[in-house]
Each structure stands twice: as C-alpha cells, then as structure tokens.
Design an enzyme around this catalytic site. Structure first.
Site, short mmCIF file in Angstrom:
data_model
loop_
_atom_site.label_atom_id
_atom_site.label_comp_id
_atom_site.label_asym_id
_atom_site.label_seq_id
_atom_site.Cartn_x
_atom_site.Cartn_y
_atom_site.Cartn_z
N ALA A 39 70.33 50.21 -2.50
CA ALA A 39 70.04 51.47 -1.76
C ALA A 39 68.55 50.88 -0.89
O ALA A 39 67.88 51.77 -0.98
CB ALA A 39 69.47 52.62 -2.89
N LYS A 68 70.92 32.95 11.87
CA LYS A 68 70.37 33.95 13.14
C LYS A 68 68.76 34.44 12.74
O LYS A 68 68.05 34.64 13.35
CB LYS A 68 71.36 34.99 13.77
CG LYS A 68 71.83 36.10 12.73
CD LYS A 68 70.57 36.97 12.39
CE LYS A 68 70.87 37.99 11.30
NZ LYS A 68 69.82 39.26 11.08
#
Length: 322
Positions: A9, A183
């Site tokens: 979460a 990245k």
C-alpha cells in the site's frame, strides 16, 4: 469484471488499486502494517504515499496476507525490491505473481528469476512510465505486463485496463523488467545534472547516452531490442529522468545540492540498484560509465567533480561505436 489483489500500500500499489476500483474491479489492497490499514479505512486517503487521492469505498483493505490472496489467481507484488523475497516466502506457490518493483534481487539478479527459483511457476512483471500520483488522479497513461505465460499476461491486462490506463502485453520479461531497473539510475544521474545546474544540453546528452547504456545492458542479458525503445525502456526513462514527480530524479537533485537523497521515507530504488549494476558490469567486463559514476558518487567513493570528469574525459570515439 476481473478481481485484483494488490500486495503493498505504497504510492504505486495504492494508485493501481484506486484505478482498478474506479473501473469497477473487485479490489483487495494489503498493507503490512495494521495501523496503516486502520488509517486508510478511517480516512480513505493514503496521506503518506498518495496524498490527495481518495480511495473508493469498494476497495477492501486488510493486513491479513492469507485473507488478501485467498482464492486469488494472481496478485500484484507492489513492495520495494528488498521486500519482495520475504513477501514471496509467505505466499502459496500456485499463485501467479506480478512483480511491480523496479529493482534487483539481493544478489543483483532478476526478481522474476528469484521468484521461479522459489517455486512460483506463473510469473509476470509490470513496468512503464507510471508515475503513481498521476495514475492515482486518473490521468491517461500506459504500461506493459510481460510474461512467458501468455495467459497470465492477458489476465493482468484485463484486470488493469481502463479508459485511463492502456495496458500492453509482452513476452520479453527480461527487457521489461530490466529497463525499469536501469532507468532509475539514469534518473538519479539526470537529477544530479539538474541539481548542479549543468544545463539542458547536459541533461539531453545524459538521457541519450543513458538510453545507449540501457540498450547495452539489456541486450547483454537477452532482451529484445524493440523493448529498449518501448514503454518500459525509453518511455520510462523519459518520464523518470524529467518529471519533478520522480523520486529518483529528485533524489539525485538533492544529492547534488548537498542534501539527503531520502524522499520522505519512500524507497529510492536507484540508489541500491546503482551499486549492484556497477558490481555486475565490473565482474562481467561491461562498460556502463553512467552507472559507474552514479554508484560511486552515491557511495561516497567519488566526488561529484570526479564523477563528471570521468564521463567528460572518456576517450573520443564514433557515436555508433560507443
């Protein structure tokens, strides 16, 4: 409508749960801490990780892992990379696992490989230019789910696709997973460039050469070249290296200005990944100069000046050969 189980979460997990619930999916969102579940149930906002986004009342919240995955065909694993192995230990091996962390296993290998070594036969990876706060707000975006199991990839696509999120499938697990990993390091480097106010030319050169470095690494590990220039490669690099919403880019900028790279308690995957990738490149004889500079600046073994000099003073060569 397909059901969706989201384990984790944080900002990204919450955004995925919110988007699916808005589109009518049956969504269960699991959080490790019961106190966070209580807060989310009461406030219906994840103030620490996704502020300003209301959780639909239809999202079922729980800290009971068995309840969260009971009867599920698959679950999205949306925890930081260091938390993936211990979470997998507690999951039934028949569950399909969709790995959403853009990081590496403790040994520097792929999380998809680790999951299979742990006994999970159905494994997928989700990646792309997916800034959580934008997806949480319902802004249009696209992502890729890659798996050798075409049936699992299609099931995930069905569960996540919506008018606000276009979901593509791919069979290139290696390229999709590792593009998202590398990245983050390039985004840290872009943040360093911005924090030092080195200019737009320097940032453009860094991102372009960073893409070349990503290509070199991904192809060495067996990725498909098309994936390098797809959503999980070039797309994710562009978003993460340029957006002020990117934790990795912001961490690099903070480091350049002499501040802590910490991003409000949220994990900056690129900091850990840079060292693992640098060690891999050294061990296997691959040239990843941006990775090396970021890793050594982040570890404190190089100053920023040394890192910049190491990139700018490399031997001159033809672009297509480098």
């Amino acid at each position: 409508m397909s059901a969706l189980r989201v384990l984790g979460a944080g900002g990204w997990g919450t955004a995925l749960a919110v988007g699916a619930a808005r589109n009518g999916r049956d969504v269960t969102l699991w959080a490790r801490r019961p106190e966070l579940v209580a807060e989310l149930e009461q406030m219906r906002v994840n103030a620490d990780y996704l502020p300003g986004v209301t959780l639909p009342d239809t999202i079922h919240l729980t800290s009971d892992l068995e309840e969260a995955v009971g009867g599920a065909d698959f679950a999205l694993i949306v925890v930081p990379s260091v938390g993936v192995p211990p979470l997998l230990e507690h999951l039934p091996r028949g569950l399909g696992v969709v790995l959403c962390a853009k990081g590496l296993a403790p040994d520097g290998g792929q999380l998809t490989v680790l999951a299979r070594q742990m006994g999970f036969a159905r494994v997928a990876v989700l990646s792309g230019p997916n800034l959580a706060s934008e997806i949480g707000r319902g802004l249009p975006a696209a992502t890729v789910v890659a798996s050798a199991d075409a049936e699992l990839a299609l099931a995930v696509q069905s569960a996540l696709v919506s008018p606000a999120l276009r979901v593509y499938t791919s069979s290139d697990e290696v390229g999709v997973e590792l593009g998202g990993v590398l990245k983050n390091v390039m985004a840290l480097a872009a943040g360093l460039v911005d924090g030092l106010e080195l200019g737009d030319n320097a940032r453009a050169a860094l991102i372009t050469r960073g893409l070349r470095e990503m290509r070199r690494y991904l192809l060495a590990l067996g990725a498909q070249e098309d994936t390098v220039y797809g959503l999980s490669g070039l797309g994710d690099l562009f978003a993460t290296a340029t957006s002020p919403l990117s934790r990795n880019r912001a961490a690099g900028e903070a480091m350049a200005r002499g501040h802590s790279p910490s991003q409000g308690g949220q994990v900056v995957e690129g900091l850990r990944t840079a060292g693992l990738l640098d060690a891999w490149a050294t061990a296997h004889g691959h040239d990843l100069p941006i990775v090396r500079a970021v890793a050594r600046v982040a570890s404190g073994s190089w100053t920023l000046d040394v890192g910049i000099a190491g990139l700018m003073e490399r031997d001159a060569k033809a672009e297509e050969q480098s």
